[in-house]
Design a protein around this motif. Structure first.
Motif, short mmCIF file in Angstrom:
data_model
loop_
_atom_site.label_atom_id
_atom_site.label_comp_id
_atom_site.label_asym_id
_atom_site.label_seq_id
_atom_site.Cartn_x
_atom_site.Cartn_y
_atom_site.Cartn_z
N ASP A 78 0.79 -1.27 0.01
CA ASP A 78 0.14 -0.02 0.31
C ASP A 78 1.06 1.09 0.06
N PRO A 79 1.53 1.72 -1.14
CA PRO A 79 2.21 2.73 -1.27
C PRO A 79 1.58 4.03 -0.93
N ALA A 80 0.19 4.26 -0.98
CA ALA A 80 -0.63 5.32 -0.71
C ALA A 80 -0.55 5.68 0.75
N ALA A 81 -0.75 4.64 1.59
CA ALA A 81 -0.56 4.70 2.91
C ALA A 81 0.75 5.27 3.36
N ALA A 82 1.80 4.75 2.78
CA ALA A 82 3.05 5.06 3.14
C ALA A 82 3.39 6.69 2.74
N ASP A 83 2.69 7.02 1.68
CA ASP A 83 2.72 8.38 1.18
C ASP A 83 1.95 9.24 1.69
N GLY A 84 0.74 9.01 2.51
CA GLY A 84 -0.12 9.46 3.10
C GLY A 84 0.50 10.23 4.36
N GLY A 85 1.34 9.57 4.93
CA GLY A 85 2.03 10.34 6.04
C GLY A 85 2.91 11.31 5.69
N VAL A 86 3.64 11.19 4.45
CA VAL A 86 4.33 12.32 3.99
C VAL A 86 3.73 13.30 3.76
N ALA A 87 2.43 13.20 2.99
CA ALA A 87 1.79 14.28 2.56
C ALA A 87 1.38 14.97 3.87
N ALA A 88 0.73 14.40 4.87
CA ALA A 88 0.28 14.94 6.05
C ALA A 88 1.29 15.97 6.79
N ASP A 89 2.54 15.35 6.75
CA ASP A 89 3.54 16.22 7.14
C ASP A 89 3.86 17.35 6.28
N ALA A 90 3.93 17.25 5.24
CA ALA A 90 4.00 18.42 4.19
C ALA A 90 2.85 19.46 4.31
N ARG A 91 1.72 19.00 4.61
CA ARG A 91 0.92 19.88 4.99
C ARG A 91 0.80 20.43 6.53
N ALA A 92 1.28 19.87 7.31
CA ALA A 92 1.59 20.38 8.51
C ALA A 92 2.62 21.47 8.76
N LEU A 93 3.71 21.22 7.75
CA LEU A 93 4.93 22.11 7.60
C LEU A 93 4.57 23.39 7.07
#
Length: 170
Positions: free
Chosen positions: A54-69
């Motif tokens: 599930d690459p989308a699940a791993a990518d979701g954490g990165v996207a969430a961190d990017a939004r937080a940043l």
């Protein structure tokens, strides 16, 4: 949202503490994003199908961190360099006495507000043209000159700049 707005209005000490907390959170999120990306890359490179299931699940954490940043950086920028609200200027629009016989009508709604007219001197000219029923001059930037404090004003200048740099000093 009210809490964040209140932080922008607090004392310098509280604002500095909020900025320090934002920087610490950015460091934490940036470190987490880098670790997630490295972990995902290591699993993908290992050839294990279950690691990349599930690459989308791993990518979701990165996207969430990017939004937080992005959010945290926006908050810091708002504190360090807050947006200045554009002031509303009262504009007194008058015809030159030499033009009374050529231009009929009167600018009856004086003073006009710069927010109601628009941000550019071209908007001021167009408002004059509409109010005096000179609709043929709206598209023609050379058909009418605007005179402010004895100076002919270029139409693509902002009203605020003309007010502060031409009219106010005179």
């Amino acid at each position: 949202e009210r809490l964040l707005a209140a932080m922008h209005e607090e004392s310098d000490g509280e604002r500095a503490a909020f900025m320090a907390a934002c920087v610490a959170a950015m460091r934490e999120h940036a470190g987490a994003a880098a670790a997630d990306a490295a972990s995902f890359a290591a699993r993908a490179g290992g050839g294990s199908e279950s690691a990349v299931a599930d690459p989308a699940a791993a990518d979701g954490g990165v996207a969430a961190d990017a939004r937080a940043l992005t959010f945290l950086l926006g908050q810091l920028c708002g504190l360090v360099c807050p947006e200045r609200a554009e002031p509303d200027y009262a504009l007194q629009l008058n015809k030159a006495p030499t033009q009374e016989e050529f231009i009929r009508g009167a600018m009856a709604k004086n003073p006009y507000t710069s927010r109601a007219i628009g941000p550019l001197m071209r908007d001021v000219k167009n408002r004059i043209c509409r109010d005096l029923d000179m609709l043929g001059l709206i598209e023609d930037d050379n058909g009418m000159e605007l005179l402010v404090a004895g100076s002919i004003i270029k139409l693509d200048l902002p009203v605020a700049a003309v007010y502060e740099q031409v009219w106010a000093p005179s």
